[in-house]
Design a protein around this motif. Structure first.
Motif, PDB file in Angstrom:
ATOM      1  N   ARG A 140     -20.953  -0.676   9.134  1.00 35.55           N
ATOM      2  CA  ARG A 140     -20.896  -2.321   9.240  1.00 35.55           C
ATOM      3  C   ARG A 140     -20.939  -2.897   8.177  1.00 35.55           C
ATOM      4  O   ARG A 140     -20.986  -4.325   8.076  1.00 35.55           O
ATOM      5  CB  ARG A 140     -22.457  -1.900  10.188  1.00 35.55           C
ATOM      6  N   ARG A 141     -20.707  -2.263   6.704  1.00 34.91           N
ATOM      7  CA  ARG A 141     -21.007  -2.628   5.889  1.00 34.91           C
ATOM      8  C   ARG A 141     -20.115  -3.424   4.986  1.00 34.91           C
ATOM      9  O   ARG A 141     -19.608  -4.884   5.043  1.00 34.91           O
ATOM     10  CB  ARG A 141     -21.535  -1.505   4.766  1.00 34.91           C
ATOM     11  N   LEU A 142     -18.412  -2.971   6.389  1.00 32.75           N
ATOM     12  CA  LEU A 142     -17.411  -3.044   5.505  1.00 32.75           C
ATOM     13  C   LEU A 142     -17.141  -4.696   6.043  1.00 32.75           C
ATOM     14  O   LEU A 142     -15.442  -5.376   5.912  1.00 32.75           O
ATOM     15  CB  LEU A 142     -16.631  -1.484   5.614  1.00 32.75           C
ATOM     16  N   TRP A 143     -17.949  -4.365   7.324  1.00 30.13           N
ATOM     17  CA  TRP A 143     -17.610  -5.138   8.624  1.00 30.13           C
ATOM     18  C   TRP A 143     -17.690  -6.582   8.103  1.00 30.13           C
ATOM     19  O   TRP A 143     -17.447  -7.456   8.251  1.00 30.13           O
ATOM     20  CB  TRP A 143     -17.809  -5.133   9.736  1.00 30.13           C
ATOM     21  N   SER A 144     -18.783  -6.632   6.969  1.00 26.02           N
ATOM     22  CA  SER A 144     -18.638  -7.678   6.181  1.00 26.02           C
ATOM     23  C   SER A 144     -17.974  -8.853   5.763  1.00 26.02           C
ATOM     24  O   SER A 144     -18.185 -10.169   5.245  1.00 26.02           O
ATOM     25  CB  SER A 144     -20.412  -7.358   5.975  1.00 26.02           C
ATOM     26  N   GLY A 145     -17.246  -8.344   4.851  1.00 25.23           N
ATOM     27  CA  GLY A 145     -15.971  -9.193   4.716  1.00 25.23           C
ATOM     28  C   GLY A 145     -16.176  -8.754   2.683  1.00 25.23           C
ATOM     29  O   GLY A 145     -14.956  -9.796   2.361  1.00 25.23           O
ATOM     30  N   VAL A 160     -15.319  -1.130  -3.062  1.00 29.35           N
ATOM     31  CA  VAL A 160     -14.396  -1.326  -1.317  1.00 29.35           C
ATOM     32  C   VAL A 160     -14.296  -2.738  -0.286  1.00 29.35           C
ATOM     33  O   VAL A 160     -15.710  -2.778  -0.025  1.00 29.35           O
ATOM     34  CB  VAL A 160     -14.704  -0.041  -0.618  1.00 29.35           C
ATOM     35  N   ARG A 161     -13.210  -3.063  -0.133  1.00 31.75           N
ATOM     36  CA  ARG A 161     -13.022  -4.354   0.488  1.00 31.75           C
ATOM     37  C   ARG A 161     -11.925  -4.273   1.732  1.00 31.75           C
ATOM     38  O   ARG A 161     -11.558  -3.675   1.267  1.00 31.75           O
ATOM     39  CB  ARG A 161     -13.302  -6.329   0.013  1.00 31.75           C
ATOM     40  N   ILE A 162     -12.321  -4.557   2.991  1.00 34.14           N
ATOM     41  CA  ILE A 162     -11.400  -4.031   3.777  1.00 34.14           C
ATOM     42  C   ILE A 162     -10.820  -5.878   4.753  1.00 34.14           C
ATOM     43  O   ILE A 162     -11.820  -6.558   4.308  1.00 34.14           O
ATOM     44  CB  ILE A 162     -11.366  -3.167   5.355  1.00 34.14           C
ATOM     45  N   GLU A 163      -9.847  -6.269   4.677  1.00 35.88           N
ATOM     46  CA  GLU A 163      -9.226  -7.313   5.336  1.00 35.88           C
ATOM     47  C   GLU A 163      -7.882  -6.411   6.550  1.00 35.88           C
ATOM     48  O   GLU A 163      -7.337  -5.974   6.456  1.00 35.88           O
ATOM     49  CB  GLU A 163      -8.332  -7.938   4.196  1.00 35.88           C
ATOM     50  N   PRO A 164      -7.634  -7.504   7.387  1.00 36.81           N
ATOM     51  CA  PRO A 164      -8.524  -8.255   7.583  1.00 36.81           C
ATOM     52  C   PRO A 164      -9.555  -7.982   8.108  1.00 36.81           C
ATOM     53  O   PRO A 164     -10.484  -6.627   8.613  1.00 36.81           O
ATOM     54  CB  PRO A 164      -8.186  -9.196   8.607  1.00 36.81           C
ATOM     55  N   PRO A 165     -11.248  -8.790   7.643  1.00 36.06           N
ATOM     56  CA  PRO A 165     -12.336  -8.190   8.218  1.00 36.06           C
ATOM     57  C   PRO A 165     -12.486  -9.093  10.285  1.00 36.06           C
ATOM     58  O   PRO A 165     -11.508  -9.550  10.525  1.00 36.06           O
ATOM     59  CB  PRO A 165     -13.724  -9.615   8.618  1.00 36.06           C
ATOM     60  N   PRO A 166     -13.185  -7.939  11.302  1.00 41.09           N
ATOM     61  CA  PRO A 166     -13.094  -7.659  12.580  1.00 41.09           C
ATOM     62  C   PRO A 166     -13.148  -9.687  13.087  1.00 41.09           C
ATOM     63  O   PRO A 166     -13.287 -10.619  11.879  1.00 41.09           O
ATOM     64  CB  PRO A 166     -14.913  -7.547  12.946  1.00 41.09           C
ATOM     65  N   PRO A 169     -18.418 -11.850  13.558  1.00 37.36           N
ATOM     66  CA  PRO A 169     -19.259 -11.703  12.433  1.00 37.36           C
ATOM     67  C   PRO A 169     -20.267  -9.804  12.709  1.00 37.36           C
ATOM     68  O   PRO A 169     -20.435  -9.866  13.988  1.00 37.36           O
ATOM     69  CB  PRO A 169     -19.882 -12.975  11.982  1.00 37.36           C
ATOM     70  N   GLY A 170     -20.115  -9.225  11.941  1.00 41.93           N
ATOM     71  CA  GLY A 170     -21.175  -8.432  11.924  1.00 41.93           C
ATOM     72  C   GLY A 170     -20.007  -7.288  11.953  1.00 41.93           C
ATOM     73  O   GLY A 170     -20.615  -5.594  12.826  1.00 41.93           O
ATOM     74  N   GLY A 171     -18.770  -7.690  13.221  1.00 39.53           N
ATOM     75  CA  GLY A 171     -17.991  -6.469  13.805  1.00 39.53           C
ATOM     76  C   GLY A 171     -18.236  -5.435  15.089  1.00 39.53           C
ATOM     77  O   GLY A 171     -18.842  -7.073  15.585  1.00 39.53           O
TER      78      GLY A 171
END
Length: 319
Positions: A140-145, A160-166, A169-171
């Motif tokens: 859930r933290r990672l899905w913040s963008g 760490v940041r993942i892309e693309p975000p969901p 918002p919030g995943g």
């Protein structure tokens, strides 16, 4: 309370048991379910204990082949995976489905075969629940963008940041499986939905009330979607249906029907009887049914369910 939704578990395990490995047929089933008016399609997860097609890869294809149905995992085992990689996969899948994903997850049923699955990938079975909870928090933290630094018992990473975000918002919403006190408290504390399989509607009603009470007592009350995972075997001859259920369940789980039926919601009988049984859970609060069909012919089985059971359930739709 939202209206009733009804979903279908894609027969990934059944296909593997027949020695068939044609994911295209499973995608065709997802399209058929959408055409027949179902609301969701689901895929299970068990790479070693009950081998089958990978659920996230399969659902990615299903997302592209459909337009309306929700896609979901019933259920995924996050403790087998690192949360960075899983958060990335689920975020991408949420994008592919344009926000139609539900991440149904669980810890894994406590038996020797499931323990062996965890051992095979080098993860301690005894700590699977705390690992699952930590994974939910991290994802859930990672899905913040945003860039995330995380320090936990099981996982630690920096910036760490993942892309693309969901897509959302919030995943994607996270639904948790489970029954009994600790599991219900976990649902109330962490989940967006509850996907259990209690053997009777009375137990379902009691456990649903327990979750509701825990949510109401929380500092920030929220809604949790009450769902149900159930196995059906349909036949105009109820006794024949029970024999077919035994064959299907014992082949699927490699365990006696009596044991599996003592812990999982399952029913064998006519379409009318099955609808009456499911309507008991609906009356107890269930608002999203995930149906696994115990049948040798999933093409005709899905058509039969949609033609003969679905209309009877819609009669009780509270919308």
């Amino acid at each position: 309370m939202a209206g009733l939704r009804i979903g279908y578990l894609l027969p990934t395990r059944d296909q593997s048991l027949k020695g068939e490995h044609e994911p295209g047929r499973l995608i065709a089933q997802a399209r058929r379910a959408e055409r027949l008016g179902l609301d969701s399609v689901w895929a299970g997860d068990s790479p070693v204990t009950r081998p089958r097609a990978d659920p996230l890869m399969l659902l990615a294809a299903a997302a592209q082949a459909t337009e309306r149905v929700t896609i979901g995992t019933a259920v995924l085992l996050p403790a087998l995976r690192h949360p960075i990689l899983l958060a990335h996969q689920l975020a991408t899948l949420d994008r592919l489905s344009e926000g139609r994903l539900i991440a149904g997850i669980g810890g894994g049923f406590p038996n020797p075969n499931t323990q062996a699955q965890f051992a095979a990938v080098g993860i301690g079975f005894a700590r699977r629940m705390s690992r699952m909870e930590e994974s939910i928090d991290a994802m859930r933290r990672l899905w913040s963008g945003e860039e995330v630094t995380y320090k936990g018992e099981h996982f630690a990473f920096d910036d760490v940041r993942i892309e693309p975000p969901p897509s959302r918002p919030g995943g994607p919403p996270i639904w948790l499986a489970g029954s009994g006190g600790p599991a219900l408290r976990r649902v109330a504390r962490l989940a967006d939905g509850w996907l259990p399989y209690p053997i009777d509607a009375t137990t379902y009603a009691e456990e649903h009330e327990t979750i509701q009470e825990a949510i109401e007592q929380a500092a920030t009350p929220r809604s949790v979607t009450p769902a149900l995972y159930a196995t059906l075997c349909l036949d105009d001859d109820p006794e024949h249906a029970r024999r077919r259920l035994r064959t299907s369940v014992e082949r699927y789980y490699d365990a006696p029907l009596e044991f599996v039926a003592s812990v999982q919601a399952m029913f064998a009988g006519t379409a009318r009887q099955a609808a009456d049984w499911l309507n008991g859970y609906i009356a107890a609060g269930a608002r999203h049914l995930v149906i696994r069909l115990a049948t040798d012919d999933h093409d005709s089985g899905l058509e039969e369910f949609a033609d003969r059971v679905l209309p009877l359930l819609r009669e009780e739709d509270p919308r």
